[in-house]
Design a protein around this motif. Sequence first.
Motif, PDB file in Angstrom:
ATOM      1  N   VAL A  40       0.826  -1.211   0.000  1.00 24.29           N
ATOM      2  CA  VAL A  40       0.000   0.000   0.000  1.00 24.29           C
ATOM      3  C   VAL A  40       0.863   1.265   0.000  1.00 24.29           C
ATOM      4  O   VAL A  40       0.395   2.356   0.292  1.00 24.29           O
ATOM      5  N   GLY A  41       2.154   1.092  -0.328  1.00 24.16           N
ATOM      6  CA  GLY A  41       3.010   2.247  -0.522  1.00 24.16           C
ATOM      7  C   GLY A  41       3.722   2.748   0.714  1.00 24.16           C
ATOM      8  O   GLY A  41       4.228   3.876   0.713  1.00 24.16           O
ATOM      9  N   ALA A 152       5.665  -3.918 -10.262  1.00 25.62           N
ATOM     10  CA  ALA A 152       6.395  -2.951  -9.446  1.00 25.62           C
ATOM     11  C   ALA A 152       7.249  -2.059 -10.335  1.00 25.62           C
ATOM     12  O   ALA A 152       7.803  -2.495 -11.351  1.00 25.62           O
ATOM     13  N   ALA A 153       7.352  -0.791  -9.969  1.00 24.57           N
ATOM     14  CA  ALA A 153       8.139   0.170 -10.731  1.00 24.57           C
ATOM     15  C   ALA A 153       8.874   1.090  -9.771  1.00 24.57           C
ATOM     16  O   ALA A 153       8.441   1.317  -8.632  1.00 24.57           O
ATOM     17  N   LEU A 586       0.118   7.938 -10.136  1.00 25.41           N
ATOM     18  CA  LEU A 586       1.078   8.016 -11.231  1.00 25.41           C
ATOM     19  C   LEU A 586       1.595   6.615 -11.513  1.00 25.41           C
ATOM     20  O   LEU A 586       1.950   5.880 -10.585  1.00 25.41           O
ATOM     21  N   ARG A 587       1.640   6.263 -12.809  1.00 29.43           N
ATOM     22  CA  ARG A 587       2.099   4.927 -13.181  1.00 29.43           C
ATOM     23  C   ARG A 587       2.984   4.984 -14.416  1.00 29.43           C
ATOM     24  O   ARG A 587       2.907   5.919 -15.204  1.00 29.43           O
ATOM     25  N   ASP A 588       3.810   3.957 -14.563  1.00 29.92           N
ATOM     26  CA  ASP A 588       4.512   3.752 -15.819  1.00 29.92           C
ATOM     27  C   ASP A 588       3.559   3.075 -16.795  1.00 29.92           C
ATOM     28  O   ASP A 588       2.582   2.433 -16.393  1.00 29.92           O
ATOM     29  N   ARG A 599      -0.327   1.860  -3.765  1.00 27.86           N
ATOM     30  CA  ARG A 599       1.087   2.259  -3.753  1.00 27.86           C
ATOM     31  C   ARG A 599       1.446   3.193  -4.903  1.00 27.86           C
ATOM     32  O   ARG A 599       2.576   3.680  -4.973  1.00 27.86           O
ATOM     33  N   THR A 600       0.488   3.459  -5.796  1.00 27.82           N
ATOM     34  CA  THR A 600       0.718   4.468  -6.831  1.00 27.82           C
ATOM     35  C   THR A 600       0.012   5.782  -6.500  1.00 27.82           C
ATOM     36  O   THR A 600       0.099   6.740  -7.265  1.00 27.82           O
ATOM     37  N   VAL A 601      -0.681   5.826  -5.347  1.00 27.51           N
ATOM     38  CA  VAL A 601      -1.385   7.049  -4.938  1.00 27.51           C
ATOM     39  C   VAL A 601      -0.377   8.062  -4.407  1.00 27.51           C
ATOM     40  O   VAL A 601       0.340   7.797  -3.447  1.00 27.51           O
TER      41      VAL A 601
END
Length: 723
Positions: A40-41, A152-153, A586-588, A599-601
């Motif tokens: 969850v980041g 995962a990035a 934000l994502r790749d 976890r991208t928030v």
Amino acid sequence: MAHPLESLVVRHTRRLPAPSGPAGQGSVAARQFDAALMSVGFKLSAALLERLSELNEETVVDTATRTLDSVREMAGDHVQHNVYFVDFPANVPDTFDFWMQCIADALADDGSRDSTLAQLSTGMVDLLTLPSYGNYQHTYAEMLAAHDELIAAAGDRTTVLHLGGAPDDEVTALYLALAGSTTPLGEENLRDLRLLAEHCADSPQPEAIPVRENRAVINVTRLHAGRDLLVDTVTDVLRLACALSDGDVTLTEPTRFRPLPRPVRRALLAGLDSVVAATPAKLADVTAHREAFKRLGERLHPHEYPRWPHAADVFAVARGEKEARSFDSRIEEMFAMNDVTGAARLLTAAPGKLFRSLDRLLRTCNTQDERDAVVAAAEQAAPQVSGRVLLSVREHLHNRAQESGARRIFVNRRGRAWVTTDNRPLVLPPERKRFIDALDAETRRRLPEPGHLLIDPGILDIALPLSGKATTAGFGVLPRGSLSPVDGDLLRFFVYWKQKSHDTDYDLSALMLDAQYATVCWLSYTALTEVEGEHSGDITEAPDGASEFINLRLNAVRGTFIVPQVNIFSGENFEAVEESFFGFMLRDAEQQGRPFEPRTVHMKSDLRGPGRVALPLAFLRGSDGRWRAKWLHLYLHGNPNANRVEENRVSVATLLRGIVEREYLTVRYLTDLMAERATATTLWDGTTVPDGPVTYIGLERPDGLHPDSLIITPENLRALIPA
């Protein structure tokens, strides 16, 4: 056993109060906890992971359960985010084709066929009457099954949770930080302060409580504990009465006063009596809140307490039975007589008011002698002015260099904004420069000796939080006017709301504007697809909660600005629903994953403001081609119903232009002043941490800082504002 305010500490400080329990072999459970957090980041710091590993497994599991609940709510992952189009962002249909399919489905349904045919015969169909429109057509589990796992990035957000001290020490430190804040707190922080004040009634108290709203909240606890009240104006007592009735201590909204017990009435009347007895001129403050004092008098029954005659005078002034000439009326009389020098001299008795009146004083001056008198009065009063006012005036004077005819934006403490043309005469450059130099010198004098100053460059463009009202509650939220970089291929907005008692329809939209603030296109329920991206589909009611998303490919955006907005189409407003929040991810390009991945928030902001259209932030493409977020925290009045992006394009563009063209005072301004007194100044490279104590100012607290370091991050950025 967990401290009852542990989650509050985690949310405000990103520190977990030191867990305690029997010693044991908790390393395996601690690593599992760390892995769950990363999903969850979030992540455990090395010190916190080591601490948990020394405890028994049961203690670690209990700590993990509580903490995961807290951080999931911070990121917005405590609810289920479904989408109308199950494959979103893939396979989103053309808007017209989708509507035609909804009509076809209605015609195939025996229950809706006749009404749909009747509407078609008139040439107009209400989408809300179509059975397949506006309601989820699949379960949350079915939606999850339609999406691959998130890859995962490196750009995924990671927020480190650090090891705190003893739970009571952490709670007390948070209480002292909020209570002693030099800037007003937002609504959520005021509520938190009230909880902390109740818990810390017998703990150390702040040396000073400069913000009146904070004082009112703390006075509630002092009153119940039988301690002396912290009041030195009649307005302090009024704010306390509002707090006792769960009303608005900022006095912006009227409070409906509750019946008050006799001991409380006696305490409030005694407080009023002591203030007026000490300084009778303070009766003049009553006129600014005349109606509120009249309503309060109806609850306090001052005629029953003849031993406090000065308190009775307060309500006599409110009713108009006794005259108390206000300070402002005396100032206005001076201006009416064109006596600028006399007005400046009188205003030295109220240094804060003098500084707020500087622009008007200088515009009214007709001679150089008058201008010199105003400047001299301000320079003399500067040491008595709060740091927040100094910085506000500094920002104001910086923007007064613009030519006449520029845009002037007004934003009230609740985020309602309007823009007008600025036709005021200029403040002459010599006086403006002299003021700015004096303000810089006074601010520099008040800043602490920073020692070794360690600065994360990412925080330099964050606007100074001169008021908590300029920032809404949430995670990763920055003050109005802040700029922050946006790195990623895909930008995805989300809104979630859950109605309380009536069907409620919120609509997420995104408006794309060119460099001249003209409309390029938009994404909404009326435009599901564009070159730039896709809308997840319209949900028209939320008894169990509902979400909408917009997916944008940043390299495909035509234009210079992206303005997400949340429109209330119908139903409960932002303050009436059970819950509502907005955010962005934000994502790749290759990450895949569910529509919502915590976890991208990068930001999640509560929607709790006036009006029917929310504008949380905008995205600006710079001359270097990179995107940055510009934080707005604005609300438009909107219409009672049927708000749509198409209808408020002009208003949105006008407000955006006013915010973008205004230059806000940022962290860079204070760090430049602090650097002049630092023993060393280092820009943090993200890896090297100095051995000794530092003053660290940055977006995230680095792991491994010396324990005696002073750490400033967005969570406690208000501590940077000098007293």
